[in-house]
Design an enzyme around this catalytic site. Structure first.
Site, short mmCIF file in Angstrom:
data_model
loop_
_atom_site.label_atom_id
_atom_site.label_comp_id
_atom_site.label_asym_id
_atom_site.label_seq_id
_atom_site.Cartn_x
_atom_site.Cartn_y
_atom_site.Cartn_z
N HIS A 31 -103.91 56.39 -64.37
CA HIS A 31 -104.96 56.91 -65.24
C HIS A 31 -105.04 56.08 -66.51
O HIS A 31 -104.02 55.80 -67.15
CB HIS A 31 -104.69 58.37 -65.57
CG HIS A 31 -104.88 59.29 -64.41
ND1 HIS A 31 -104.08 60.39 -64.18
CD2 HIS A 31 -105.80 59.28 -63.40
CE1 HIS A 31 -104.50 61.01 -63.08
NE2 HIS A 31 -105.54 60.36 -62.60
N GLU A 48 -103.50 56.97 -69.91
CA GLU A 48 -102.06 57.17 -69.85
C GLU A 48 -101.33 55.82 -69.91
O GLU A 48 -100.26 55.63 -69.32
CB GLU A 48 -101.69 57.96 -68.60
CG GLU A 48 -102.34 59.35 -68.58
CD GLU A 48 -102.12 60.13 -67.28
OE1 GLU A 48 -101.28 59.70 -66.46
OE2 GLU A 48 -102.80 61.16 -67.09
N HIS A 73 -96.83 59.37 -65.04
CA HIS A 73 -98.05 59.84 -65.71
C HIS A 73 -97.67 60.48 -67.04
O HIS A 73 -96.49 60.53 -67.42
CB HIS A 73 -98.76 60.87 -64.83
CG HIS A 73 -99.39 60.31 -63.60
ND1 HIS A 73 -100.75 60.09 -63.47
CD2 HIS A 73 -98.83 59.91 -62.42
CE1 HIS A 73 -101.00 59.59 -62.27
NE2 HIS A 73 -99.86 59.46 -61.62
N GLU A 86 -94.22 63.40 -65.45
CA GLU A 86 -95.17 63.62 -66.54
C GLU A 86 -94.43 63.43 -67.87
O GLU A 86 -93.73 64.32 -68.35
CB GLU A 86 -95.79 65.01 -66.46
CG GLU A 86 -96.63 65.25 -65.22
CD GLU A 86 -97.99 64.56 -65.26
OE1 GLU A 86 -98.32 63.96 -66.30
OE2 GLU A 86 -98.72 64.65 -64.26
#
Length: 379
Positions: free
Chosen positions: A142, A145, A288, A347
Site C-alpha cells: 500500500h 504505508e 503493513h 501491522e
C-alpha cells in the site's frame, strides 16, 4: 566492496585475515572459478565498520594491506548508523540509493528484477543466504504505508552486519541463519503509488488526469493506497476475491480499496504471485501499517506450526496475534489458501497512515525481533 589482490592468495587466507566467514567471500564472488586468487585479480569482500581501520591505513605493514588493495567503492560507504536513510520520506529514489549501498557493501546479496510497475519501474528482490528454508518478506503493498520499506531495509541491514561480524540474536548466530535460510526480500511492491504519495505527479504526466479524478480532484495524495491504476494490490489475489469485489464500496478505480475487475490484473500483483509460485516459499511476511497486530490464519488452511511462530513474534514485539479477520483476496490470504504454508501480516505502529517518521525508532525496536524469528522459528 571491490578490491585487488596484491599477491597470490586464497579465500581461506583472506577469511582468516579479515575475520569473516569464508562462505561469505565465496558467495560474494560467483565469477571466481576457484578459491585461489592470483596477484592483480579483482574480487569483492563484504564491508562493515571493523574494516575502516584497514581502509584508512596507508601502511603496507598491516596484514590486510599486505594481501589486498582497497581501491573501489569504499569511499562512498557511510558509517553503520547512517547507512539506511530512515529520517526522510522513503520514496523509490531513496530505495535505489540504499540498494546500491547495500549490494556494494554486502556483495553476497543477489539483486533481481521480478517485474515492473504500471509506469515501468523495476520491482526489486534481494536474495540472501544459501539454506533450504525459504522465507519471503515484502513491504509497501500500500502506497501510504511506505514507512514499511524503511523498516524492512533497517531489519535487513542489521542482519547483514550481524552475518559479517559474527553477531547473534537471542542466541541464534546470524551466520548459521544465513547458511540455513534463503531469504527473499521485496522492499517496495508498489513503487508508483509510493512516488505518488510522497512526490505527487506533474501536470504533464500521462496519468495526471486519471489520478486526479480518482483522488476526488485533490492534489493531496497522502491517503492514496492503490497502485497508479487505482487498484488495491492487496485485494488482487484469488482467495475469495469475489467476496471483496461484491462488498467493497468503490466499484471503479479509486485511491484505495478497489480490488480490480478480476484477480491478478495488475503487473505488481502478478509479479508477486509469480514470485511465490516460482520460489516455493515456506513462510511469508507481508509488512503493513498500522495497529500493532499480527494476522496469521486464513480459512483454517494455515499449518500447525504457524501458532508457535506467531507466539514468538508476539513475545518479541508485544504485538497482538489475531488468527482470523473478515478479509479476503490479500497476498497473505492467497499464500496460505493456495500453498497451505505459514503466512503473516504484520501491522506496524499505531496511528493514521502514513505513520510519521518520529515513530520510526519505536516501531523498529518493537518489530526487529519479528525479522529474526522469521529466520529461526521454522523447523
Amino acid at each position: 566492496m571491490k578490491v585487488r589482490a596484491e599477491k597470490n592468495t586464497t579465500l581461506k587466507e583472506l577469511a582468516s585475515i579479515l575475520n569473516v566467514h569464508e562462505q561469505l567471500l565465496f558467495d560474494s564472488n560467483p565469477h571466481l572459478k576457484t578459491t585461489f586468487i592470483k596477484s592483480g585479480e579483482t574480487f569483492h569482500i563484504p564491508f562493515t565498520g571493523k574494516f575502516k581501520c584497514h581502509i584508512s591505513s596507508t601502511s603496507k605493514e598491516t596484514p590486510v594491506r599486505n594481501i589486498i588493495d582497497f581501491y573501489e567503492g569504499h569511499d562512498s560507504l557511510p558509517q553503520s548508523s547512517e547507512f539506511i536513510q530512515i529520517k526522510r520520506a522513503y520514496d523509490y529514489n531513496v530505495l535505489l540509493e540504499d540498494l546500491a549501498k547495500v549490494t556494494e557493501a554486502f556483495p553476497f546479496i543477489e539483486k533481481r528484477t521480478i517485474g515492473y510497475s504500471v509506469l515501468g519501474l523495476p520491482i526489486y528482490e534481494l536474495l540472501i543466504g544459501t539454506g533450504t528454508k525459504k522465507v519471503h518478506m515484502n513491504g509497501s503493498f500500500h502506497a501510504n504505508e511506505w514507512i514499511t520499506t524503511s523498516v524492512l531495509m533497517c531489519w535487513l541491514h542489521e542482519y547483514l552486519e550481524a552475518v559479517v561480524d559474527g553477531g547473534a540474536f537471542e542466541g541464534h548466530a546470524a551466520m548459521e541463519l544465513y547458511q540455513n535460510t534463503s531469504l527473499s526480500f521485496v522492499p517496495m511492491v508498489n513503487p508508483d503509488g509510493v512516488q505518488l504519495v510522497i512526490n505527487g505527479l506533474p501536470a504533464e504526466h500521462s496519468h495526471y488526469q486519471s489520478v486526479l479524478f480518482m483522488n476526488n480532484n485533490s492534489l493531496d495524495f497522502e491517503q492514496w493506497k492503490a497502485n497508479i491504476n487505482g487498484v488495491d494490490l492487496n485485494n488482487q489475489y484469488p482467495a475469495y476475491w469475489e467476496i471483496e469485489k461484491e462488498r467493497k464500496i468503490p466499484k471503479f478505480p479509486a485511491s484505495r480499496d478497489y480490488p480490480g475487475d478480476a484477480p491478478l490484473t495488475e503487473p505488481e500483483s502478478i509479479a508477486m504471485a509469480k514470485l511465490a509460485d516460482a520460489r516455493n516459499f515456506d513462510l511469508i511476511v507481508a509488512v503493513h501499517t498500522q495497529g500493532e497486530e499480527i494476522y496469521w490464519g486464513y480459512m483454517n488452511c494455515e499449518p500447525e506450526e504457524a501458532l508457535a511462530i506467531v507466539t514468538e513474534y508476539s513475545r518479541l514485539s508485544g504485538y497482538k496475534a489475531i488468527k482470523n479477520i473478515d478479509s479476503h483476496a490479500g497476498f497473505r490470504d492467497w499464500f496460505i489458501y493456495e500453498k497451505k504454508k505459514c503466512g503473516f501480516t504484520i501491522e506496524l505502529g499505531i496511528g493514521v497512515n502514513p505513520l510519521p517518521l518520529n515513530q520510526f525508532d519505536e516501531i523498529y525496536e518493537k518489530s526487529r525481533g519479528i525479522f529474526w524469528a522469521s529466520l529461526y522459528s521454522l523447523k
